[in-house]
Design a protein around this motif. Structure first.
Motif: not given
Length: 340
Positions: A36-38, A216-227, A261-264
């Motif tokens: 949720k924070r992400l 693109g790895g950043l986008l892959a990581a965050y997109t996969a985390a949410l979707d 960094l406030d949560y992860a």
């Protein structure tokens, strides 16, 4: 001494302590709270979301695959040009991979083209033509032009025949004034790319992967985390800690996520993908994502996957090389996960 180094180090430690205290309070809700924070850090105003309205711009039949160029809508009036690579002669619904390029001249750099759109016939550069490599293994590969690169640079950055520069700095700083990040906008557009993928009649929506290199790895990581429509993810030349990478070496501003960094720390965000299949690839001589903190992140991820009895879903390849794609183990891993 008036330099701020010691104070900044103390700030990092204080936030690390705060995160430890939060973990104790959240207990079993840690993963849900972190996701949720992400999502909040990556949020952008979605009342401006547009209909996809995909348009086929061109279709080129090549020796071993078909290359389409399509555009579709995302939000705020943006239209995204996107290459779609199709295995030649394939029938029925196929597994598909969302391929997210890194810094360079954009989507053309991973589909076998030069910056001007002509065929690239020489040796592959650090991107390794990984979209081509995956279509040759039987995947439909969708390659959106990430905003700030290639044809999606600001007009001023496309003047005088400039190649390989980006509009990251200007876009990111302007978006801050509106209260959100360039990373957030890019992730939302990646999610819209997934919407486009599952709308295609030739894509098997139950077998979707994502391959991201560097930014693109950043986008892959965050997109996969949410979707969770992304079943399997390859992160190449990205997995690390914030402290060991973007806080230790000067990186593009598009790597920085407000309030993270406030949560992860970064390994914890990547850990949100568990228990879904995840493959980490990184060069041992990569100067901007150092191997020492790659190993720190991998150790954490091994623990996370073990805790959910999914150790077999985590793959790792630390190879001899710098900041470059090496898919020698990642490509067959994707085939095993998505085509079995």
């Amino acid at each position: 001494m008036w330099n701020p180094d010691a104070s900044m180090e103390n700030l990092y430690r204080s936030f690390a302590l705060k995160r430890e205290q939060q973990r104790a309070e959240w207990a079993e809700l840690t993963k849900d709270q972190m996701k949720k924070r992400l999502a909040s850090s990556l949020s952008v105003p979605m009342e401006g979301q547009d209909e996809l309205r995909p348009v086929l711009l061109e279709r080129v039949v090549l020796e071993d695959h078909v290359r389409e160029r399509v555009e579709f809508g995302t939000l705020w009036g943006f239209r995204v040009p996107c290459y779609v690579l199709l295995p030649k002669g394939a029938v029925g619904r196929l597994p598909a991979v969302l391929a997210l390029h890194g810094h360079g001249f954009g989507s053309r750099q991973i589909v076998g083209l030069r910056a001007d759109g002509t065929a690239h016939t020489g040796a592959a550069d650090v991107h390794g033509n990984y979209a081509l490599e995956m279509v040759r293994r039987g995947f439909i590969v969708v390659v959106p032009e990430i905003i700030g690169f290639g044809d999606r640079r600001l007009e001023g950055d496309q003047r005088d025949g400039q190649v390989g520069n980006s509009s990251c700095q200007t876009l990111a700083s302007h978006l801050i004034l509106y209260g959100f990040s360039l990373a957030g906008l890019r992730v939302q557009e990646a999610i819209r790319a997934l919407d486009y993928m599952v709308s295609r009649e030739d894509v098997d929506a139950s077998r979707i992967g994502c391959f991201g290199f560097s930014g693109g790895g950043l986008l892959a990581a965050y997109t996969a985390a949410l979707d969770e429509r992304i079943r399997a993810t390859v992160l190449c030349a990205f997995t690390n800690t914030f402290k060991g990478s973007i806080m230790a070496v000067r990186h593009c501003i598009d790597n920085y996520l407000p309030g993270a960094l406030d949560y992860a720390e970064l390994p914890e965000l990547i850990g949100l993908l568990a228990p879904r299949p995840l493959f980490i690839a990184s060069g041992k001589q990569d100067p901007i994502f150092p191997i020492e903190t790659v190993e720190t992140a991998v150790s954490y991820l091994e623990q996370v996957y073990a805790e959910v009895n999914a150790s077999e879903h985590l793959g790792v390849h630390l190879y001899e090389g710098v900041h470059q794609v090496n898919g020698s183990q990642a490509y067959p891993w994707l085939v095993e996960v998505l085509k079995r």
